[in-house]
Write an enzyme that holds these catalytic residues in place. Structure first.
Site, PDB file in Angstrom:
ATOM      1  CG  ASP A  67      -0.285  -0.416   2.515  1.00 45.38           C
ATOM      2  OD1 ASP A  67       0.961  -0.434   2.571  1.00 45.38           O
ATOM      3  OD2 ASP A  67      -0.996  -0.706   3.480  1.00 45.38           O
ATOM      4  CG  ASP A 136      -8.903  -1.057  11.920  1.00 43.16           C
ATOM      5  OD1 ASP A 136      -7.975  -1.770  11.490  1.00 43.16           O
ATOM      6  OD2 ASP A 136      -9.323  -0.065  11.304  1.00 43.16           O
ATOM      7  CG  HIS A 138      -5.954  -2.023   8.866  1.00 44.52           C
ATOM      8  ND1 HIS A 138      -6.139  -0.984   9.745  1.00 44.52           N
ATOM      9  CD2 HIS A 138      -4.646  -1.966   8.508  1.00 44.52           C
ATOM     10  CE1 HIS A 138      -5.000  -0.339   9.912  1.00 44.52           C
ATOM     11  NE2 HIS A 138      -4.066  -0.918   9.178  1.00 44.52           N
ATOM     12  CD  GLU A 143      -8.835   1.232   7.897  1.00 40.33           C
ATOM     13  OE1 GLU A 143      -8.798   0.243   8.679  1.00 40.33           O
ATOM     14  OE2 GLU A 143      -8.295   2.311   8.167  1.00 40.33           O
TER      15      GLU A 143
HETATM   16  C1  GLP Z   1      -0.590   0.508   8.516  1.00 42.20           C
HETATM   17  C2  GLP Z   1      -0.179  -0.349   7.314  1.00 42.20           C
HETATM   18  C3  GLP Z   1      -0.339  -1.817   7.612  1.00 42.20           C
HETATM   19  C4  GLP Z   1       0.319  -2.169   8.940  1.00 42.20           C
HETATM   20  C5  GLP Z   1      -0.341  -1.372  10.048  1.00 42.20           C
HETATM   21  C6  GLP Z   1       0.227  -1.682  11.418  1.00 42.20           C
HETATM   22  O1  GLP Z   1      -1.942   0.693   8.587  1.00 42.20           O
HETATM   23  N1  GLP Z   1      -0.934  -0.016   6.158  1.00 42.20           N
HETATM   24  O2  GLP Z   1       0.226  -2.577   6.544  1.00 42.20           O
HETATM   25  O3  GLP Z   1       0.204  -3.534   9.175  1.00 42.20           O
HETATM   26  O4  GLP Z   1      -0.130   0.005   9.766  1.00 42.20           O
HETATM   27  O5  GLP Z   1       1.365  -0.953  11.652  1.00 42.20           O
HETATM   28  P1  GLP Z   1       2.377  -1.171  12.857  1.00 42.20           P
HETATM   29  O6  GLP Z   1       3.231  -2.324  12.440  1.00 42.20           O
HETATM   30  O7  GLP Z   1       3.156   0.104  12.919  1.00 42.20           O
HETATM   31  O8  GLP Z   1       1.577  -1.455  14.048  1.00 42.20           O
END
Ligand code: GLP
Length: 263
Positions: A67, A136, A138, A143
């Site tokens: 993404d 959440d 995702h 989402e």
């Molecule tokens: C973002 C990314 C996800 C990732 C999530 C969790 O939303 N798009 O791919 O898994 O953050 O991030 P973190 O690893 O910093 O908790």
């Protein structure tokens, strides 16, 4: 789903890097799906170490990132493109012409998303997809409520996700409200999936997506529909699972089973 519970973040990072490295060693032309966020930073550090110390060869692999924020140019310091360069691409012998990250500042996101999907197909599909998980539930930026059939597209970010990601920006208002993200359908087509998660704040959602019902309200639960998904958690993220003993037994006895069936 195979559940591996590591002692802490460092062990989670080592185990996940070893899973990725094993695939790279087996298949030099591997197509690897990559994730961003705090969670995979340690995994990428371990991969850099394997490159420097053991010569793990990334020169022929192709990568696709999950993404990117809409509106951010690849050189923007908050872009996922920049993150990947800082944490992995600049430190290993990856071929830049085989690196794909969604283009956040594209003029035509719809055409871009179709192009991205085609590029994944042309590369023969993703062999191993790395995932983190949002609070959440995702995966990528899918989402709650995202269709399990969804493909790469623009998605509006949920309030909780914007709050969580605000720590990377100067202020919350700077966090883009939209992102280009691979869909759940795109992710489920990967041959293998590796999701990693750490910390107490992920414990509730990890219990839900691993042991709860399959629901688009927790898009990571779609992994229950995948035939080759591995989840590596640290003890904190695993602390609300109810079948820990079973997962640990399976992990400890896997070698025994493989020996019995002659693998
Ligand atoms: C973002 C990314 C996800 C990732 C999530 C969790 O939303 N798009 O791919 O898994 O953050 O991030 P973190 O690893 O910093 O908790």
């Amino acid at each position: 789903m195979e559940i591996i519970i590591a002692k802490n973040y460092d062990e989670m990072s080592r185990i996940s890097a070893e899973i990725i490295a094993a695939e790279v060693r087996k298949n030099h032309d591997l197509t690897l799906g990559l994730a961003t966020g705090d969670t995979p930073v340690g995994t990428y550090k371990e991969l850099v170490k394997l490159y420097k110390e053991e010569g793990l060869d990334f020169s022929k692999i192709t990568t696709f990132n999950l993404d990117e924020y809409v509106g951010l140019a690849p050189l923007h310091e908050n872009s996922y493109n920049y993150f990947m360069k800082e944490n992995l691409f600049n430190h290993v012998n990856i071929n830049p012409s085989r690196v794909y990250v969604p283009q956040g500042n594209t003029n035509d996101p719809e055409i871009f998303c179709e192009w991205y999907e085609n590029k994944i197909k042309e590369a023969g599909g993703i062999d191993l997809q790395i995932l983190g998980i949002g609070r959440d539930g995702h995966i990528a930026f899918n989402e709650p409520g995202s269709s399990f059939a969804s493909r790469t597209r623009v998605k509006a970010l949920y309030k909780e996700t914007i709050e969580d990601n605000a720590r990377f920006f100067k202020k919350e208002e700077d966090v883009p409200r939209f992102a280009i993200t691979m869909g759940i359908g795109t992710i489920l087509e990967a041959r293998k999936i590796l999701l990693i998660a750490n910390g107490k704040k992920k414990a509730d959602v990890c219990a839900k997506f691993i042991e709860g019902p399959v629901t688009s309200m927790i898009t990571a639960s779609a992994l229950q529909l995948h035939c080759h998904a591995t989840v590596v958690l640290d003890e904190e993220a695993a602390s609300m699972l109810t079948r820990t003993e079973y997962y640990n037994w399976v992990r400890d006895n896997k070698k025994l089973v493989q020996k019995k069936i002659g693998r």
